[in-house]
Design an enzyme around this catalytic site. Sequence first.
Site, PDB file in Angstrom:
ATOM      1  N   ASP A 193      43.345 -61.888  -0.548  1.00 51.35           N
ATOM      2  CA  ASP A 193      43.145 -60.567  -0.716  1.00 51.35           C
ATOM      3  C   ASP A 193      42.777 -60.483  -2.147  1.00 51.35           C
ATOM      4  OD1 ASP A 193      43.604 -58.058  -0.435  1.00 51.35           O
ATOM      5  OD2 ASP A 193      45.670 -57.855  -1.064  1.00 51.35           O
TER       6      ASP A 193
ATOM      7  N   CYS B   8      52.646 -48.656  15.869  1.00 53.59           N
ATOM      8  CA  CYS B   8      51.968 -49.589  16.986  1.00 53.59           C
ATOM      9  C   CYS B   8      53.079 -50.267  18.117  1.00 53.59           C
ATOM     10  CB  CYS B   8      51.181 -50.763  16.326  1.00 53.59           C
ATOM     11  SG  CYS B   8      50.458 -51.569  17.334  1.00 53.59           S
TER      12      CYS B   8
ATOM     13  N   CYS C 241      51.960 -46.989   2.648  1.00 58.48           N
ATOM     14  CA  CYS C 241      52.528 -46.052   3.885  1.00 58.48           C
ATOM     15  C   CYS C 241      52.332 -47.151   4.955  1.00 58.48           C
ATOM     16  CB  CYS C 241      51.442 -45.091   4.026  1.00 58.48           C
ATOM     17  SG  CYS C 241      51.865 -44.050   5.468  1.00 58.48           S
TER      18      CYS C 241
ATOM     19  N   CYS D 126      45.738 -46.267  23.819  1.00 55.16           N
ATOM     20  CA  CYS D 126      46.825 -45.996  22.946  1.00 55.16           C
ATOM     21  C   CYS D 126      46.238 -45.406  21.583  1.00 55.16           C
ATOM     22  CB  CYS D 126      47.622 -47.093  22.563  1.00 55.16           C
ATOM     23  SG  CYS D 126      49.006 -46.651  21.283  1.00 55.16           S
TER      24      CYS D 126
END
Length: 355
Positions: A138, A252, A245, A195
Amino acid sequence: MVNTDAILLVQRLRAEAARIGFAATGIAPATDDPLRARRLEQWLADGCHGTMEWMETRLDHRRGPQSLWPAARSVIALGMSYAPAADPLALADHPERARISVYAQGGDYHDTVKKALKGLARWLVAEAPGAEVKVFVDTAPVMEKPLGEAAGIGWQGKHTNLVSRRHGSWLFLGAIYTTLDLPADAPHADRCGSCRACQDACPTQAFPVPYRLDARRCVSYLTIEHKGPIPHDLRAGIGNRIYGCDDCLAACPWNSFAQAASANRAFLPRAELAAPRLADLLTLDDAGFRRLFAGSPIKRIGRDRFVRNCLIAAGNSGDVALFGPVAALVNDPDPVVAEAASWALDRLVSVMPVP
């Protein structure tokens, strides 16, 4: 021809990765993916990255592993679970409390994941003398999520995050690039189907279409990456979220398979960050902020940006008990904090009972 030695090496590699704390391991070729690169270019051209200029300045390196390191032959994609034991949305109905994203309630994942990556890389070099490796978590121009999909540990869902059938949406991702030519896993198939729970859950409508995020509307971007005033039309949607958030992730359905017991203990929430009172956070000066968030990823945004976020949450709270702490910040030396305080004060005044 099947390279039996390489197959056995990968088997041992998976076992070692699991031993040191990785919940998912996959292998992908290090070759660049032209389609992935074109999608990234278009996303940047459309300005969806907001003020994250660092994504644009190193675009050439983000095109694929070999664009960053031409000698790379394989990518080892790894995931470390941070599946929460508590409901990530539990504070939605408690506006006097601040909501901090699950991943930031414990220790800084950069430190934990990088330490494990380095340990696994050392093991690999010892097992395969002459191999070269580079580790990433990251902080480099590496597209961890597409690589995770290519390596078969999950797929990029409609919310653009990686989803695992076993670990849901709760994986910290890291990668090891190596000069070894390792047998690759099959890419993971998309399992989102029809979905759209993640899109419907977004409080600021940050998904213009499935599989595409407009960071400029994303609460995580606004509360973490964005340095200036938060656009007024997005403030109400932020609610009491002050750092990140979880809504699209928590929505999910695949998270029903995630087990909190598999999460690394370093990511367990600190008691003082699980449900902090906005009234307490609004009083933090720089020294107090640094003390509270020592060893936390939250520390990197600094006191001013953090208090700005808390003021937006205070303005959304309707809690007139916050009037005093908010009013004390109207003349804050930081103009962004002062503006947010004035906005929050106006919101609180509007809900005060008329004497």
